[in-house]
Design an enzyme around this catalytic site. Structure first.
Site, short mmCIF file in Angstrom:
data_model
loop_
_atom_site.label_atom_id
_atom_site.label_comp_id
_atom_site.label_asym_id
_atom_site.label_seq_id
_atom_site.Cartn_x
_atom_site.Cartn_y
_atom_site.Cartn_z
N SER A 43 0.81 -1.21 0.00
CA SER A 43 0.00 0.00 0.00
C SER A 43 0.86 1.28 0.00
O SER A 43 1.74 1.43 -0.84
CB SER A 43 -0.96 -0.03 1.19
OG SER A 43 -1.93 0.97 1.07
N ASP A 326 -5.51 -5.14 -1.25
CA ASP A 326 -4.51 -4.68 -0.30
C ASP A 326 -4.33 -5.67 0.84
O ASP A 326 -5.30 -6.26 1.32
CB ASP A 326 -4.94 -3.32 0.25
CG ASP A 326 -3.81 -2.57 0.89
OD1 ASP A 326 -3.35 -3.02 1.95
OD2 ASP A 326 -3.39 -1.54 0.34
#
Length: 491
Positions: A43, A326
């Protein structure tokens, strides 16, 4: 006898992007960057890595320049992301790859962090940088190997029901569980039974960061609405956890409830419990028969962690696309590539930037690796210690030589309030500079902040750099311990 050292970073949006720069600056000032073999990220922290690795020898240059570049972009308006030129570029990408990406928004998962990030955060102009281009920063071994971490999931299941760790490096992309990798420049192309059927242009790295949103499925207005619901729920559930209202019962079995739903209830369940946005790429394992005696495979057994993997028809070989999400949707970490036995990592510097509890990602990682039978130190911190975190902790398992030593750096402001440099106290006029709020709900570094003032950016970089430098003795202690352990093991 030289220990293998890695840096493991978490997500955390713009806070992770900025803080990682400060941490790396601190390591550079301690002359320790040369000692690092790997840097993993997920991320927000991957934005820092992809920016740095555009320079062939970034770790040997003064980091003040790239920090200044990021500072310039972090302190300016992000509305250029919505320009007609940006939208046209998105349409062009669809024509080239057949996949429709949104170039504006990135969203984190509701169960850990909630965030919308502007895609062109660091580079408001067109950026043609590709993952394979980063090889030029590695061809002489001059920089640590960057490893980007993400999860593959199934569209009809939550991450608790099915997930697979996928790692990206400038050389290859692949599944840890299957041990199957392809060249980085071939990722996104069409494969069948292990053969390259249709070569597509390699995606620019900005389209591979975090989650990309399919415009057909979700509009900006819906996304903003969902984000606000998620943010509110995240704060509420975090407060409950800290209040001790969420208890773990050791006698309970791990189970999950599958409840049929329709209409509005199905939408609400997706928002509250599942990943609402993923990025799709052609599945390079399509038709590749990995199911033959797969449960006997050692690597598969290590990373097998969901019920669906017991059924061959649920393996990724049957899927048309990879659905990437993610890692924060499960655990906000990028540890897994470092746990591969062949990498033989001895010391991990865990740099934490996630929201909520600073210790939760590390604790969850420890539980996960224990469950999977992967050597990893146990994490013991009392509730009182968690309320008053120090800048650095060392966790090790003397009884298990294969377990890495973890040097844990939570994102906290402790002695920096009083000292501007290690051992150098602030004058009364400098005390305000040490006031950096990284933990309260009013912090300027919360996950929905896209823009910092120059002062806010500078303070966060100075804090994270200081925290590394002020704990040089603990880092060296961990390195010396790893060296001694290697000597004992050799005997």
């Amino acid at each position: 006898q030289i220990p293998v050292v890695a840096v493991m970073t978490t997500g955390g949006g713009t806070r992770a992007l900025t803080s990682l720069l400060g941490n790396l600056l601190g390591l550079q000032k301690l002359d320790l960057l040369d000692a690092i073999s790997y840097i993993t990220g997920s991320s927000g922290s991957t934005w820092t890595l992809s920016h740095l690795y555009q320079s062939a020898d970034w770790s040997h240059k003064d980091l003040s320049r790239p920090i200044g570049e990021v500072r310039r972009h972090m302190t300016k308006c992000k509305l250029s992301c919505f320009s007609l030129e940006s939208l046209k570029e998105n349409k062009k990408m669809k024509m080239e790859t057949g996949i429709y990406f949104a170039v504006i928004l990135q969203a984190h998962t509701p169960c850990q962090d909630s965030l919308l990030v502007l895609l062109f955060l660091v580079n408001s102009q067109k950026n043609n940088h590709k993952l394979s281009d980063e090889r030029q920063a590695l061809n002489q071994g001059q920089n640590p190997l960057p490893i980007y971490m993400i999860l593959n999931m199934k569209e009809d299941y939550s991450l608790s029901e099915f997930k697979e760790w996928v790692e990206f490096t400038p050389y290859e992309v692949g599944f840890l569980k299957y041990g199957a990798f392809i060249r980085a420049e071939d990722f996104g192309s069409e494969f069948f039974m292990g053969r390259l059927m249709k070569k597509l242009p390699e995606s620019r790295i900005c389209f591979m960061k975090g989650d990309v949103l399919h415009w057909e499925n979700l509009s900006c207005v819906k996304t903003y609405f969902i984000f606000n619901i998620i943010q509110t729920l995240h704060i509420a559930t975090t407060a409950l956890q800290h209040a001790g209202l969420k208890q773990t019962r050791s006698h309970e079995l791990e189970t999950y409830l599958v409840t049929p739903e329709c209409g509005i209830m199905g939408i609400i369940r997706q928002i509250l419990t599942e990943r609402v946005m993923v990025s799709k790429f052609c599945n390079f394992l399509k038709g590749f028969q990995v199911h033959n005696e797969y449960l006997q495979s050692k690597s598969f057994h290590i990373w097998k962690d969901t019920v669906l993997e017991n059924f061959p028809n649920q393996l990724t070989e049957t899927a048309e696309f990879m659905c990437l999400a993610d890692t924060a949707g499960y655990i906000d970490i990028s540890y897994p590539p470092l746990m591969r036995p062949e990498r033989k990592v001895d010391v991990v510097l865990h740099l934490n930037y996630s929201s909520g509890s600073q210790t939760l990602p590390l604790e969850e990682a420890s539980k996960y690796f224990l469950k999977q039978g992967i050597p990893f130190p146990k994490i013991h911190l009392s509730e009182e210690e968690k309320k008053n975190l120090k800048e650095c902790y060392i966790f090790e398992d003397a009884e298990t030589p294969e377990a890495p030593t973890v040097v844990f750096f939570p994102l906290v402001n402790d002695t920096f309030r009083k000292y501007k440099d290690p051992g150098v106290e602030r004058s009364p006029a400098e005390m305000a500079q040490g006031n950096v709020d990284v933990s309260s709900v009013f912090s300027p570094y919360c996950l929905n902040s896209f823009t910092y003032t120059e002062e806010e950016f500078d303070k966060l970089v100075e804090l994270t750099s200081y925290n590394i430098q002020n704990n040089k003795h603990l880092i060296l202690q961990a390195l010396n311990s790893a060296i001694e352990q290697k000597r004992q093991h050799k005997k």
